[in-house]
Enzyme design. Structure first.
Site, PDB file in Angstrom:
ATOM      1  N   GLU A 150       0.819  -1.219   0.000  1.00 40.08           N
ATOM      2  CA  GLU A 150       0.000   0.000   0.000  1.00 40.08           C
ATOM      3  C   GLU A 150       0.854   1.272   0.000  1.00 40.08           C
ATOM      4  O   GLU A 150       0.734   2.126   0.886  1.00 40.08           O
ATOM      5  CB  GLU A 150      -0.968   0.006   1.189  1.00 40.08           C
ATOM      6  CG  GLU A 150      -2.010  -1.088   1.101  1.00 40.08           C
ATOM      7  CD  GLU A 150      -3.062  -1.026   2.210  1.00 40.08           C
ATOM      8  OE1 GLU A 150      -2.800  -0.407   3.252  1.00 40.08           O
ATOM      9  OE2 GLU A 150      -4.142  -1.605   2.019  1.00 40.08           O
ATOM     10  N   GLU A 305      -6.937  -7.317  -1.208  1.00 36.10           N
ATOM     11  CA  GLU A 305      -7.433  -7.101   0.158  1.00 36.10           C
ATOM     12  C   GLU A 305      -8.844  -6.537   0.117  1.00 36.10           C
ATOM     13  O   GLU A 305      -9.131  -5.619  -0.655  1.00 36.10           O
ATOM     14  CB  GLU A 305      -6.564  -6.075   0.916  1.00 36.10           C
ATOM     15  CG  GLU A 305      -5.215  -6.555   1.354  1.00 36.10           C
ATOM     16  CD  GLU A 305      -4.532  -5.502   2.241  1.00 36.10           C
ATOM     17  OE1 GLU A 305      -5.230  -4.697   2.871  1.00 36.10           O
ATOM     18  OE2 GLU A 305      -3.290  -5.498   2.266  1.00 36.10           O
TER      19      GLU A 305
END
Ligand SMILES: [Zn+2]
Length: 683
Positions: A150, A305
């Site tokens: 991320e 995710e």
């Protein structure tokens, strides 16, 4: 190169075995096998456990994890473990820690505690990535590399001296000379004329508004600086394991990183998406993200995710009511994902994410969550043949990061209320409701195959981009405040929409931003509707600048304002196949309906409100996002892959349920259920 070595759709999640004693691992892999998990993301935050002291590795525990996964049919999306540097690195080299815009160095104790420009940090990540590649390159569980995690979630920018030197090198590369920089940045304003690059700093906290051109270059630089970090690791992985695909998990429609550029640097696009269960429109917002992910490389992608139920970082973290976790997973697949994975496998016992839901909740195998996990694993297996199938869209939305960064510069714009995500959604929402498939394209992207191109906002528009739109033979829609500045954020003289004036046949006389709570009414499709946020005083003219009347000389007036400051002025125009909106009507559906009809764009299926229809290859997805049963009349018969039933004519879909039809009349069906992205046979 293929996506992964796993066939069918990917199912699984982040797995953090280092947070648990080893006897728990046996239960983990047994339950993974029971649930049909075929991929686990491992070692994302494991740097301090894998390299406890400089250059001293402890791979034993990860060896055992990788072996256990493989023995139980679970492939590894193996992280390079560089998302957070270990304590020894930041204590030995405090300059690795990031510095904020006020000059405060942020301490260790969370995650992403690094300066993207730090040579010490970069060298250490590359060393670890090489050690990981050499250790696990031949491991049979290894299916994909997952670099860092991320990017830009917490650390997008660093204002330290090292970053300042890096920024100056980047600026020299871009502008060639300090005079080039002065011209691009317009430093004659407010006495900012530089005589040497070493006088130039990042846009640190200053007494007043910072030069917006400096900010724009800083946004570009910050995206590039993190991308360099990614590429340094990727180069090592490609050298040691050229056959293993590389990804990094994106964060949906993220302002900080130019994902067009980033996607070009990886082998497969993956995304983390967390629609808020408490927001009844979140499935629409997230659908736009999914369409972006599919568009970035024009191929299937992986939802790496999502939450099984609640997250842990909102003010209030609403759980997903029964059916939503399954429906949202199927939605990702419906929009081109070849996998629906989760953060995380086993719910944490400690740490900031201990209340974040997981596939295996605190309550264990007796919980509702675990039953949902088992059911979803079974459903995704039933959809295996969908993997690798394409999506065809005839409508494209234009999204460019440079323009976005310019548009949302603080403190120097006519209005801070024009937000690109909202402008995109203003068009995407009605398209989604109409069941029309949508791609996203970057400025100067390939427009072949599209019948309609919509630029909700193109604040920054170069002559080259204007020529690109002029050359598009289909129907074009351009939203307000477009064609305002060039690539240096300098205003096009003669008025907006600048280089698009000839194409659109309008000139903006004056911007008319609307403060919160005020509206500018306009008459559209026979009704008076409010424009919110923004309006413009438009002049309708031909390319030579001669003012023309309604429906005259090629520029037609489609709508005028009625009442308010702009009473009687032009609101929406059309010249040829190009529509321009000088405002944002509350609902753009009337404009859209007309353009889609003229372009011959059909919906994927006719469905009632709250039902989403998408198509992948020969498969029709019908997703009921409402809580009530709905009736859908099938235009074609087919077999529902989720139930095995043959369906035709009118059918009922229960609340928060879905149908995935393999259409019967779509010609030769795939017999090969393996994803074309697969580079090895079934595991
Ligand atoms: Zn720095």
């Amino acid at each position: 190169m293929g996506l992964t070595r796993v066939s069918g759709l990917l199912f699984g999640g982040d797995y953090n075995p280092e947070q648990w004693p080893e006897h728990v691992w046996d239960e983990d892999v047994r339950l993974m096998a029971e649930a049909g998990v075929n991929m686990a993301t491992v070692a994302v935050f494991s740097w301090s456990r894998l390299e406890p002291r400089p250059g001293e590795y402890d791979f034993g525990w990860l060896d055992r994890v990788m072996d256990l996964l493989h023995a139980n049919g679970v492939a590894a999306d193996l992280a390079t473990a560089t998302a957070t540097p270990p304590p020894w690195l930041v204590r030995e080299h405090p300059q690795v820690l990031p510095v904020d815009a006020t000059g405060t160095r942020l301490d260790f104790g969370s995650r992403q505690s690094y300066c993207p420009s730090s040579p010490v940090f970069r060298t250490a990540t590359v060393r670890l990535a090489r050690a990981m590649a050499e250790r696990y390159g031949d491991h049979p569980a290894l299916a994909m590399w997952h670099i860092s995690n991320e990017y830009a979630d917490h650390t997008l920018e660093c204002f330290c001296e090292e970053s300042a030197r890096h920024f100056r090198r980047w600026l020299r590369e871009r502008h060639g000379s300090v005079d080039g920089l002065n011209a691009a940045w317009g430093t004659s304003c407010w006495g900012q004329h530089y005589t040497a690059f070493d006088q130039v700093n990042p846009p640190r906290k200053a007494p007043g508004p910072v030069n917006p051109a400096q900010l724009l270059d800083w946004r570009r630089f910050c995206s590039d600086a993190l991308l360099e970090c990614f590429e340094l690791e990727r180069e090592v992985l490609r050298e040691v394991t050229p056959e293993i695909p590389v990804t990094t998990n994106f964060m949906s429609v993220l302002h900080g990183l130019d994902y067009w550029k980033w996607a070009g640097a990886e082998d497969v696009v993956s995304d983390d998406a967390y629609p808020d269960p408490a927001d009844p429109t979140s499935h629409v917002t997230v659908a736009l993200s999914y369409d972006l992910m599919r568009s970035l490389r024009r191929q299937p992608w992986i939802l790496l995710e999502q939450a099984a139920s609640a997250v842990s970082w909102r003010e209030v973290n609403a759980p997903k009511p029964p059916g939503m976790m399954r429906l949202h997973s199927l939605q990702a697949v419906a929009h081109g994902a070849d996998g629906a994975m989760f953060f995380q496998w086993r719910q944490a016992k400690y740490g900031p994410e201990k209340f974040h839901s997981a596939l295996l909740p605190h309550g264990g195998v007796a919980s509702r969550g675990w039953r949902d996990t088992l059911a979803l694993g079974a459903d995704l297996k039933r959809l295996a043949e969908v993997a690798g199938t394409p999506t065809t869209a005839h409508v494209a939305l234009v999204l460019g990061w440079d323009s976005w960064w310019g548009l949302e510069a603080p403190e120097s714009m006519p209005s801070n209320r024009l937000r690109l995500k909202e402008l995109l959604q203003a068009w995407y929402g009605p398209l989604h409701a109409a069941g029309v498939a949508v791609d996203l394209v970057p400025p100067l992207g390939d427009l072949s195959g599209y019948r309609v191109v919509i630029a909700p906002n193109l604040y920054m528009c170069t002559g080259e981009q204007a020529a690109w739109l002029e050359a598009f033979p289909g129907h074009l829609v351009v939203g307000p405040f477009s064609g305002v500045v060039d690539s240096d954020d300098q205003v096009h003289e003669g008025g907006a929409p600048g280089p698009l004036r000839a194409l659109l046949g309008v000139t903006v006389d004056e911007f008319w931003p609307l403060p919160e709570g005020t509206v500018q009414p306009l008459r559209l499709a026979g009704r008076v509707v409010p424009a919110r946020t923004w309006a413009e005083w438009l002049r309708v003219e031909d390319a030579s600048g001669d003012t023309l009347g309604d429906a005259f000389g090629g520029t037609e007036v489609l709508a005028r304002y009625e009442g308010g400051d702009l009473d009687g002025q032009v609101a929406i125009t059309r010249r040829g196949k190009a529509v321009y909106l000088g405002c944002l009507p509350e609902d753009v559906t009337p404009v859209l309906t007309e353009v889609l009809a003229a372009a011959g764009v059909e919906p994927v299926a006719v469905v009632p409100e709250g039902v989403e229809a998408t198509r992948r290859g020969d498969h029709l997805f019908l997703l009921n996002h409402t809580t009530d049963p709905v009736k859908v009349d099938l235009a074609e018969p087919g077999t529902d892959l989720l139930t095995g039933r043959d369906l035709a004519g009118p059918i009922e879909i229960p609340g928060r349920d879905a149908v995935v039809l393999r259409l019967a009349n779509s010609g030769a069906r795939r017999t090969d259920t393996e994803s074309p992205l697969t580079n090895e046979g079934e595991r």
